[in-house]
Scaffold this active site. Sequence first.
Site, PDB file in Angstrom:
ATOM      1  N   ARG A 160       1.758 -12.101  -0.855  1.00 48.37           N
ATOM      2  CA  ARG A 160       0.364 -12.335  -0.483  1.00 48.37           C
ATOM      3  C   ARG A 160      -0.205 -13.580  -1.146  1.00 48.37           C
ATOM      4  O   ARG A 160       0.344 -14.112  -2.107  1.00 48.37           O
ATOM      5  CB  ARG A 160      -0.482 -11.124  -0.895  1.00 48.37           C
ATOM      6  CG  ARG A 160      -0.114  -9.826  -0.200  1.00 48.37           C
ATOM      7  CD  ARG A 160      -0.748  -9.724   1.146  1.00 48.37           C
ATOM      8  NE  ARG A 160      -0.437  -8.480   1.838  1.00 48.37           N
ATOM      9  CZ  ARG A 160      -1.204  -7.965   2.793  1.00 48.37           C
ATOM     10  NH1 ARG A 160      -2.327  -8.561   3.143  1.00 48.37           N
ATOM     11  NH2 ARG A 160      -0.854  -6.850   3.415  1.00 48.37           N
TER      12      ARG A 160
ATOM     13  N   CYS B   7      -0.413  -8.175  12.004  1.00 45.87           N
ATOM     14  CA  CYS B   7      -0.269  -8.333  13.449  1.00 45.87           C
ATOM     15  C   CYS B   7      -0.975  -9.583  13.948  1.00 45.87           C
ATOM     16  O   CYS B   7      -1.363  -9.648  15.109  1.00 45.87           O
ATOM     17  CB  CYS B   7      -0.816  -7.108  14.169  1.00 45.87           C
ATOM     18  SG  CYS B   7       0.362  -5.759  14.342  1.00 45.87           S
TER      19      CYS B   7
ATOM     20  N   LYS C 294      -3.877 -11.000  12.598  1.00 46.46           N
ATOM     21  CA  LYS C 294      -5.328 -11.050  12.448  1.00 46.46           C
ATOM     22  C   LYS C 294      -5.786 -12.354  11.815  1.00 46.46           C
ATOM     23  O   LYS C 294      -6.700 -13.019  12.312  1.00 46.46           O
ATOM     24  CB  LYS C 294      -5.814  -9.881  11.579  1.00 46.46           C
ATOM     25  CG  LYS C 294      -5.868  -8.554  12.282  1.00 46.46           C
ATOM     26  CD  LYS C 294      -6.351  -7.466  11.351  1.00 46.46           C
ATOM     27  CE  LYS C 294      -7.799  -7.648  10.992  1.00 46.46           C
ATOM     28  NZ  LYS C 294      -8.272  -6.618  10.050  1.00 46.46           N
ATOM     29  N   THR C 295      -5.156 -12.725  10.694  1.00 49.29           N
ATOM     30  CA  THR C 295      -5.579 -13.942  10.001  1.00 49.29           C
ATOM     31  C   THR C 295      -5.347 -15.167  10.877  1.00 49.29           C
ATOM     32  O   THR C 295      -6.176 -16.084  10.914  1.00 49.29           O
ATOM     33  CB  THR C 295      -4.842 -14.076   8.662  1.00 49.29           C
ATOM     34  OG1 THR C 295      -5.126 -12.928   7.853  1.00 49.29           O
ATOM     35  CG2 THR C 295      -5.280 -15.322   7.914  1.00 49.29           C
TER      36      THR C 295
ATOM     37  N   SER D 136      -2.523  -4.323  10.082  1.00 51.77           N
ATOM     38  CA  SER D 136      -2.144  -5.393   9.150  1.00 51.77           C
ATOM     39  C   SER D 136      -0.877  -6.088   9.618  1.00 51.77           C
ATOM     40  O   SER D 136       0.027  -5.465  10.184  1.00 51.77           O
ATOM     41  CB  SER D 136      -1.931  -4.819   7.748  1.00 51.77           C
ATOM     42  OG  SER D 136      -3.133  -4.323   7.224  1.00 51.77           O
TER      43      SER D 136
ATOM     44  N   ASP E 139     -10.731  -9.774   8.187  1.00 54.19           N
ATOM     45  CA  ASP E 139     -10.166  -8.442   7.949  1.00 54.19           C
ATOM     46  C   ASP E 139     -11.154  -7.291   8.106  1.00 54.19           C
ATOM     47  O   ASP E 139     -10.799  -6.253   8.638  1.00 54.19           O
ATOM     48  CB  ASP E 139      -9.560  -8.389   6.543  1.00 54.19           C
ATOM     49  CG  ASP E 139      -8.655  -7.196   6.323  1.00 54.19           C
ATOM     50  OD1 ASP E 139      -7.922  -6.825   7.266  1.00 54.19           O
ATOM     51  OD2 ASP E 139      -8.661  -6.615   5.227  1.00 54.19           O
TER      52      ASP E 139
ATOM     53  N   ARG F  36       0.843  -1.190   0.000  1.00 54.07           N
ATOM     54  CA  ARG F  36       0.000   0.000   0.000  1.00 54.07           C
ATOM     55  C   ARG F  36       0.877   1.238   0.000  1.00 54.07           C
ATOM     56  O   ARG F  36       1.925   1.283   0.647  1.00 54.07           O
ATOM     57  CB  ARG F  36      -0.896   0.037   1.244  1.00 54.07           C
ATOM     58  CG  ARG F  36      -1.952  -1.031   1.307  1.00 54.07           C
ATOM     59  CD  ARG F  36      -3.007  -0.679   2.365  1.00 54.07           C
ATOM     60  NE  ARG F  36      -2.422  -0.281   3.625  1.00 54.07           N
ATOM     61  CZ  ARG F  36      -2.184  -1.104   4.641  1.00 54.07           C
ATOM     62  NH1 ARG F  36      -2.476  -2.385   4.518  1.00 54.07           N
ATOM     63  NH2 ARG F  36      -1.665  -0.662   5.764  1.00 54.07           N
TER      64      ARG F  36
ATOM     65  N   TYR G 138      -1.044  -3.384  -7.290  1.00 54.65           N
ATOM     66  CA  TYR G 138      -0.938  -4.126  -6.040  1.00 54.65           C
ATOM     67  C   TYR G 138      -2.243  -4.129  -5.261  1.00 54.65           C
ATOM     68  O   TYR G 138      -2.870  -3.081  -5.072  1.00 54.65           O
ATOM     69  CB  TYR G 138       0.155  -3.538  -5.140  1.00 54.65           C
ATOM     70  CG  TYR G 138       0.062  -4.067  -3.728  1.00 54.65           C
ATOM     71  CD1 TYR G 138       0.545  -5.340  -3.419  1.00 54.65           C
ATOM     72  CD2 TYR G 138      -0.574  -3.347  -2.735  1.00 54.65           C
ATOM     73  CE1 TYR G 138       0.402  -5.868  -2.139  1.00 54.65           C
ATOM     74  CE2 TYR G 138      -0.718  -3.868  -1.449  1.00 54.65           C
ATOM     75  CZ  TYR G 138      -0.220  -5.128  -1.160  1.00 54.65           C
ATOM     76  OH  TYR G 138      -0.379  -5.642   0.089  1.00 54.65           O
TER      77      TYR G 138
END
Length: 596
Positions: free
Chosen positions: A366, A250, A252-253, A248, A275, A69, A197
């Site tokens: 990714r 950290c 989460k997934t 992001s 997310d 990003r 991206y």
Amino acid sequence: MPQYRALEQWVDQVARVTRPDRIHWCDGSEEEHQVLIEGMLRDGTLTGLNHQRYPGCYLHRSHPSDVARTEHLTFICASRREDAGPTNNWMEPKEAREQVGKLFEGSMRGRTMFIVPYLMGPPGSPYSKVGVELTDSPYVVVNMRIMTRMGKIALERLGDSDGFVRGLHSLGDLSPDRRFILHFPEERLIWSIGSGYGGNALLGKKCHSLRIASWIGREEGWLAEHTLIIGLEDPSGQVTYMAAAFPSACGKTNLAMLVAPLQLSGYKVWTVGDDIAWMHIGPDGRLRAINPEAGFFGVAPGTSVKTNPNIMAAVGRNTIFTNVAVTPEGEPWWEGKDATPLDGLIDWRGNPWTPGEGAAAHPNSRFTLPARQCPSISPHWEDPEGVPISAIIFGGRRARVAPLVYQSYSWQHGVFVGAGMASETTAAQSGAVGVTRRDPMAMIPFCGYHMADYFAHWLDMGPRIAHPPAIFHVNWFRTDQNDRFLWPGFGENIRVLKWILGRVQGQGKAVETPIGFVPTSDALDLEGLRLPAGAMDELLRIDGDAWAAEQEEQGLFFDRLASRLPVQIRQEHEMLRQRLSRLSVPVNAAEPPRTP
């Protein structure tokens, strides 16, 4: 297609400027998908992988300057600067149209313009929204098919309405000097040029689901949040739903797909989303959340069978990998996945990799895959009314200060806890890695309007929720004096979730501290877990001096928002200062429990 007149008019308008050679209306079918895949294999946009081991999986290598990003090139183009706020880049709408509009002139010449209608949210949900992205990237199309409900299903929902979010994307020449991601929230419009991206190009992702949706949510009375959704099943079979906000990369997934070591005791985590959450007040007076996405867009490095066995089982088919390495057997590979291949590894740029000469997979590489493939996907993940949220969890990557977990005193205090969040930066953002920055509710990169107004919206929501969720803060990343993690994390985080569940149910031992309710040293289920001596006390310790410094840093951030900062946030900040001033010695959870 007279029933889509507003959409057709917009498509014609864009085509006159961008000059594509062809226009293709995407229907989202498998046949269309395969044609796009085959075309990208021919022109090198995609590389086939070992389809015996990874059926339906492909690799994409982006331009080396286009791998994350680009927040410094991301703008909110509200008509008034003050509505964007000091934490967003702002560009005056007329200036934006003149400056960036020129870059779109002829940008699709020689290419196909794909019309990508998509639905954010479960089919049939009153909370779902339609968007349409116009793009000259077939790579974007196939990813949008994974990440959203794309094609006919969205057009059927749209009908003859013009109430859809418009997104215009072009690769342009991929030059960082001509790269912009613009949001016109008052017009429900997104412009993106110069990047292929992820979040810069898949406009349903952060652009629509957070930056534009947060603006819409404030106007309509709901929340669009950078938040996972899970269901925690207890031994009785009851499932309690929780939402958790982390920056992001950290974890989460990993948390969203957690495999519980307490599963034999009857605890299981169900995945609703990893997310994004759109949260509305339901007719039952509870906060109900839907996952607007249909896929997962996960960070590859560090993902393994140990850290996230569910996602590793899911990525084995129908997955698009971006900027990972490839083994001699044609399989995707990244640091942390498994043992490093000794010979023949091809790095993310497509070159032979030599050990010791940088990472083989890009740190922000990714994978994109359908959510339905995840073994832990909840049977209720597409419930039209959403799932009822009983707990909201904030968290970040902090080596010091924040304890393993604590609970806020109230909704208002919980909003303050979220407003005071900070985390160390990761490879998911461009710029330096490891720098601590303020990131309230993990929304600094994604809130589409003034952050102080965002806090006010949260505060306004509280009294309207008859049964508001309890609010917590967690920190899996606290370290000892030798910078070693004190908590094992990953699947063991179920022990923290179990304590949170107990608190929601009116149980769970806790001690009152200046920052909130912290578990007593014996409150967490540690059976079978071996921690170093004193680790638990350190994980739960409240250091008054460290928190005084943290409180001062929070104040400096709040000063940036001073002109519009809600008085309740200032009140909570002052009360924290007063409570800390009365703290003469560090607090630990060995004190007698005090439950509110």
